[in-house]
Write a protein that holds these residues in place. Structure first.
Motif, PDB file in Angstrom:
ATOM      1  N   THR A  63     -47.098  -6.861  31.621  1.00 19.37           N
ATOM      2  CA  THR A  63     -48.182  -7.773  31.920  1.00 19.37           C
ATOM      3  C   THR A  63     -49.491  -6.984  31.798  1.00 19.37           C
ATOM      4  O   THR A  63     -49.520  -5.758  32.014  1.00 19.37           O
ATOM      5  N   ASP A  64     -50.553  -7.659  31.447  1.00 19.76           N
ATOM      6  CA  ASP A  64     -51.805  -6.963  31.140  1.00 19.76           C
ATOM      7  C   ASP A  64     -52.300  -6.085  32.283  1.00 19.76           C
ATOM      8  O   ASP A  64     -52.850  -5.002  32.058  1.00 19.76           O
ATOM      9  N   SER A  65     -52.117  -6.535  33.515  1.00 20.44           N
ATOM     10  CA  SER A  65     -52.693  -5.815  34.652  1.00 20.44           C
ATOM     11  C   SER A  65     -52.034  -4.459  34.909  1.00 20.44           C
ATOM     12  O   SER A  65     -52.591  -3.638  35.645  1.00 20.44           O
ATOM     13  N   VAL A  66     -50.867  -4.200  34.306  1.00 18.50           N
ATOM     14  CA  VAL A  66     -50.191  -2.920  34.553  1.00 18.50           C
ATOM     15  C   VAL A  66     -50.117  -2.053  33.303  1.00 18.50           C
ATOM     16  O   VAL A  66     -49.611  -0.922  33.365  1.00 18.50           O
ATOM     17  N   LYS A  67     -50.582  -2.555  32.174  1.00 22.77           N
ATOM     18  CA  LYS A  67     -50.550  -1.768  30.938  1.00 22.77           C
ATOM     19  C   LYS A  67     -51.298  -0.463  31.124  1.00 22.77           C
ATOM     20  O   LYS A  67     -52.365  -0.425  31.736  1.00 22.77           O
ATOM     21  N   ASN A  68     -50.723   0.605  30.607  1.00 23.82           N
ATOM     22  CA  ASN A  68     -51.288   1.961  30.679  1.00 23.82           C
ATOM     23  C   ASN A  68     -51.234   2.541  32.087  1.00 23.82           C
ATOM     24  O   ASN A  68     -51.763   3.635  32.312  1.00 23.82           O
ATOM     25  N   ARG A  69     -50.623   1.835  33.022  1.00 19.96           N
ATOM     26  CA  ARG A  69     -50.434   2.369  34.375  1.00 19.96           C
ATOM     27  C   ARG A  69     -48.960   2.459  34.735  1.00 19.96           C
ATOM     28  O   ARG A  69     -48.525   3.409  35.383  1.00 19.96           O
ATOM     29  N   PHE A  70     -48.192   1.444  34.354  1.00 16.21           N
ATOM     30  CA  PHE A  70     -46.772   1.394  34.668  1.00 16.21           C
ATOM     31  C   PHE A  70     -45.962   1.646  33.404  1.00 16.21           C
ATOM     32  O   PHE A  70     -46.365   1.265  32.296  1.00 16.21           O
ATOM     33  N   THR A  71     -44.755   2.235  33.605  1.00 12.56           N
ATOM     34  CA  THR A  71     -43.864   2.473  32.473  1.00 12.56           C
ATOM     35  C   THR A  71     -42.437   2.121  32.877  1.00 12.56           C
ATOM     36  O   THR A  71     -41.939   2.608  33.903  1.00 12.56           O
ATOM     37  N   ILE A  72     -41.796   1.288  32.084  1.00 15.99           N
ATOM     38  CA  ILE A  72     -40.396   0.958  32.305  1.00 15.99           C
ATOM     39  C   ILE A  72     -39.540   1.874  31.430  1.00 15.99           C
ATOM     40  O   ILE A  72     -39.869   2.122  30.269  1.00 15.99           O
ATOM     41  N   SER A  73     -38.460   2.387  32.025  1.00 16.06           N
ATOM     42  CA  SER A  73     -37.576   3.283  31.281  1.00 16.06           C
ATOM     43  C   SER A  73     -36.159   3.129  31.820  1.00 16.06           C
ATOM     44  O   SER A  73     -35.933   2.441  32.815  1.00 16.06           O
ATOM     45  N   ARG A  74     -35.198   3.761  31.122  1.00 19.61           N
ATOM     46  CA  ARG A  74     -33.831   3.635  31.596  1.00 19.61           C
ATOM     47  C   ARG A  74     -33.075   4.940  31.334  1.00 19.61           C
ATOM     48  O   ARG A  74     -33.439   5.719  30.462  1.00 19.61           O
ATOM     49  N   ASP A  75     -32.024   5.109  32.111  1.00 22.40           N
ATOM     50  CA  ASP A  75     -31.107   6.232  31.951  1.00 22.40           C
ATOM     51  C   ASP A  75     -29.718   5.632  31.781  1.00 22.40           C
ATOM     52  O   ASP A  75     -29.112   5.171  32.750  1.00 22.40           O
ATOM     53  N   ASN A  76     -29.242   5.625  30.540  1.00 20.76           N
ATOM     54  CA  ASN A  76     -27.964   4.981  30.266  1.00 20.76           C
ATOM     55  C   ASN A  76     -26.830   5.637  31.036  1.00 20.76           C
ATOM     56  O   ASN A  76     -25.936   4.961  31.546  1.00 20.76           O
ATOM     57  N   ALA A  77     -26.860   6.945  31.137  1.00 16.22           N
ATOM     58  CA  ALA A  77     -25.772   7.666  31.797  1.00 16.22           C
ATOM     59  C   ALA A  77     -25.677   7.314  33.275  1.00 16.22           C
ATOM     60  O   ALA A  77     -24.596   7.321  33.859  1.00 16.22           O
ATOM     61  N   LYS A  78     -26.816   7.016  33.868  1.00 16.76           N
ATOM     62  CA  LYS A  78     -26.851   6.684  35.299  1.00 16.76           C
ATOM     63  C   LYS A  78     -26.867   5.183  35.543  1.00 16.76           C
ATOM     64  O   LYS A  78     -26.910   4.757  36.696  1.00 16.76           O
ATOM     65  N   ASN A  79     -26.866   4.398  34.458  1.00 16.39           N
ATOM     66  CA  ASN A  79     -26.945   2.938  34.591  1.00 16.39           C
ATOM     67  C   ASN A  79     -28.110   2.543  35.501  1.00 16.39           C
ATOM     68  O   ASN A  79     -27.960   1.712  36.416  1.00 16.39           O
TER      69      ASN A  79
END
Length: 124
Positions: A61-77
């Motif tokens: 969403t625009d209000s969190v761009k460049n501040r928040f980052t979504i990521s994942r760790d497949n090994a840890k689900n």
């Protein structure tokens, strides 16, 4: 039965950082999309960030761009939401969501599984 468990919320000063985690009982790559939503008191649930497995694309969403980052760790689900430069208006309960057939990532009803939420409170 798929379970999503969020953690990492808490009280943080404005300008600080937090990292939210969403541990899943299932393999996260089995989901079509995963996302974070939030809901502040008296407000509707709001889309924050998502990613789609098939393309590797991320959405914010625009209000969190460049501040928040979504990521994942497949090994840890596990899926993460790194929150930087936090603002008082980020105060909300944050929910992790997983979708099996998600078409529109920004719509909450496109997701099949939800966590119980974790509270983030930002002091000014």
């Amino acid at each position: 039965q798929v379970q999503l468990v969020e953690s990492g919320g808490g009280l943080v000063q404005a300008g600080g950082s937090l990292r939210l985690s969403c541990a899943t009982s299932g393999r996260i790559f089995s989901f079509y999309a995963m996302a974070w939503f939030r809901q502040a008191p008296g407000k509707e649930r709001e889309f924050v960030a998502a990613f789609r497995w098939s393309t590797g694309s991320t959405y914010y969403t625009d209000s969190v761009k460049n501040r928040f980052t979504i990521s994942r760790d497949n090994a840890k689900n596990t899926v993460y939401l790194q929150m930087n430069s936090i603002r008082p208006e980020d105060t909300a309960v944050y929910y992790c969501a997983a979708g099996l057939r998600t078409i529109e990532e920004r719509l909450w009803h496109e997701y099949d599984y939800w966590g119980q939420g974790t509270q983030v409170t930002v002091s000014s």
